[in-house]
Design an enzyme around this catalytic site. Structure first.
Site, PDB file in Angstrom:
ATOM      1  N   LYS A 183      92.305  37.227  27.190  1.00  0.00           N
ATOM      2  CA  LYS A 183      93.123  36.099  27.653  1.00  0.00           C
ATOM      3  C   LYS A 183      93.496  35.182  26.477  1.00  0.00           C
ATOM      4  O   LYS A 183      92.996  35.343  25.373  1.00  0.00           O
ATOM      5  CB  LYS A 183      92.398  35.334  28.761  1.00  0.00           C
ATOM      6  CG  LYS A 183      91.892  36.231  29.894  1.00  0.00           C
ATOM      7  CD  LYS A 183      93.006  36.832  30.750  1.00  0.00           C
ATOM      8  CE  LYS A 183      92.589  38.088  31.454  1.00  0.00           C
ATOM      9  NZ  LYS A 183      92.122  37.988  32.815  1.00  0.00           N
TER      10      LYS A 183
HETATM   11  C1  LIG Z   1      91.495  38.647  34.036  1.00  0.00           C
HETATM   12  C2  LIG Z   1      91.991  38.352  35.394  1.00  0.00           C
HETATM   13  C3  LIG Z   1      91.144  37.907  36.420  1.00  0.00           C
HETATM   14  C4  LIG Z   1      89.647  37.884  36.292  1.00  0.00           C
HETATM   15  O1  LIG Z   1      89.168  37.160  35.234  1.00  0.00           O
HETATM   16  P1  LIG Z   1      87.629  37.340  34.779  1.00  0.00           P
HETATM   17  O2  LIG Z   1      87.361  36.139  33.942  1.00  0.00           O
HETATM   18  O3  LIG Z   1      87.559  38.619  34.015  1.00  0.00           O
HETATM   19  O4  LIG Z   1      86.799  37.368  36.001  1.00  0.00           O
HETATM   20  C5  LIG Z   1      91.700  37.550  37.639  1.00  0.00           C
HETATM   21  N1  LIG Z   1      93.013  37.646  37.856  1.00  0.00           N
HETATM   22  C6  LIG Z   1      93.868  38.089  36.910  1.00  0.00           C
HETATM   23  C7  LIG Z   1      95.326  38.134  37.217  1.00  0.00           C
HETATM   24  C8  LIG Z   1      93.374  38.470  35.664  1.00  0.00           C
HETATM   25  O5  LIG Z   1      94.219  38.942  34.738  1.00  0.00           O
END
Ligand SMILES: *Cc1c(COP(=O)(O)O)cnc(C)c1O
Length: 382
Positions: A183
């Site tokens: 992210k």
């Molecule tokens: C990465 C992601 C999540 C989950 O995030 P985590 O921190 O890995 O639990 C949820 N929704 C979307 C659209 C994502 O890309």
């Protein structure tokens, strides 16, 4: 051909951030504490949100939200199938029913008109996804919900730093961010729950630490009397101070990261425009700042004469990594088997699920790296 493999994503970690984590490790207090509180405050300030709770992941945030809202059997939750599996897995685990809403074919974003078609008297919650760093048009969705007893939570996993009509995502309503390493801002693993609803924030804060109403840091600060006791059975989803120290450093660089991502994305836009088989996503004007979490293209498989998986394989042979965000949730085995009636009802989601591919994009990439990717794409398609 490139000599070294170019991953599709790589976190940018500075020496200062490494030192800040080291300082926590030497301090004698490594779990949730002062650094985490500071990170929550800094993230609230950044987004302009009323309050924020740091968590071990965005998935944890979604679990806490569904719990706090009491979502369960008989309830329907509307969400795109073009999302990460975690949301739908959790909805199913609560005993509620996921109702999949289709997305715009070229932005991968859902909208109020599509959601309206899915609303029933059992609808309790709507979870739009801000896709790839662009923004969902939230105002019509909030208007649609109006006075009805339906909650809205924004999946903002891709949207740290994104602006919607001039305001940061998280500024209003309830939004959940992810700090997973791919992210825009990372804490290793982590997430942030932001809301303008104080009661909900307090509930999430308690549920994330066993439902005690306080966490270990509060107890340390306030002494052990009165003994904390369970107010409601909760979970163990707190963020550590090691992670928060990294997050503070990352947050300070987030705007710089987005600036770099934007330059790289613009270079892709220019160079890919001339390749007929490659269809980039479009962005609606309500996105006043795109955070460029992902650079997603769709492969025109008819023109290219190859499927997307072959395309990804061929790029890999040329040392170019790619990602897939996402394969539609309803096309995955468990959901194919348990909800077979959904297949065929989400034309834009299914069309994209077979054609999307994320090209490398991360702040420490160079313009030459972009040129390498484009050269490899051209070679694969020639
Ligand atoms: C990465 C992601 C999540 C989950 O995030 P985590 O921190 O890995 O639990 C949820 N929704 C979307 C659209 C994502 O890309």
């Amino acid at each position: 051909m490139r000599k070294e493999f170019l991953p599709f994503s790589r976190p940018s970690i500075s020496e200062n951030e490494i030192a800040a984590v080291g300082e926590v490790l030497r301090s004698g207090w490594i779990t949730t504490g002062a650094r985490t509180a500071e990170f929550e405050q800094a993230f609230s300030d950044y987004c302009g949100c009323q309050g924020a709770v740091a968590l071990s992941s965005a998935t944890a945030g979604m679990h806490l939200l569904l719990t706090a809202l009491g979502i369960g059997p008989g309830d329907e939750v509307i969400t795109p199938s073009m999302t990460w599996v975690s949301t739908v897995n959790l909805i199913v685990r609560t005993g509620a029913t996921p109702v999949f809403v289709d997305v715009n074919r070229d932005s991968l974003m859902t909208d109020a008109d599509r959601i309206r078609e899915c609303v029933s008297q059992n609808t309790r919650l709507i979870i739009p996804v801000h896709f790839a760093g662009a923004a969902v048009d939230m105002e019509p969705i909030n208007e649609l919900v109006g006075e009805r007893n339906i909650d809205v939570v924004e999946d903002a996993a891709h949207a740290a730093g994104t602006k919607y009509n001039g305001r940061k995502i998280g500024n209003r309503g309830t939004a959940i961010f992810s700090f997973h390493p791919i992210k825009n801002l990372t804490t290793g693993e982590g997430g942030m729950f932001c809301s303008d609803n104080d009661e909900l924030l307090q509930n999430i804060r308690s549920l994330k630490f066993h439902g005690l109403g306080v966490d270990a840091h509060d107890r340390n600060q306030q002494g052990r009397t009165p003994q904390a006791e369970v107010l409601e059975p909760g979970f163990k989803y707190n963020l550590t101070d090691m992670a928060a120290a990294l997050g503070l450093g990352q947050l300070a660089r987030l705007d710089d990261f987005i600036g770099k991502r934007t330059l790289l994305a613009e270079r892709y836009q220019q160079q890919l425009a001339e390749i007929d088989e490659i269809l980039p996503l479009t962005t609606s004007p309500c996105t006043s700042r795109h955070a460029w979490h992902l650079y997603i293209i769709r492969l025109d498989t008819d023109r290219a004469g190859m499927d997307r998986d072959t395309f990804m394989d061929e790029l890999k042979k040329r040392n170019i990594g790619t990602g897939l965000h996402f394969r539609a949730v309803h096309e995955q085995r468990y959901y194919r088997e348990t909800m077979p009636q959904v297949m065929g009802t989400l034309p834009n989601t299914e069309w994209n699920s077979a054609r999307i591919c994320s090209l490398p994009l991360f702040p420490d990439m160079t313009r030459d790296d972009v040129d390498d990717v484009v050269a490899a794409v051209k070679e694969v398609l020639s």
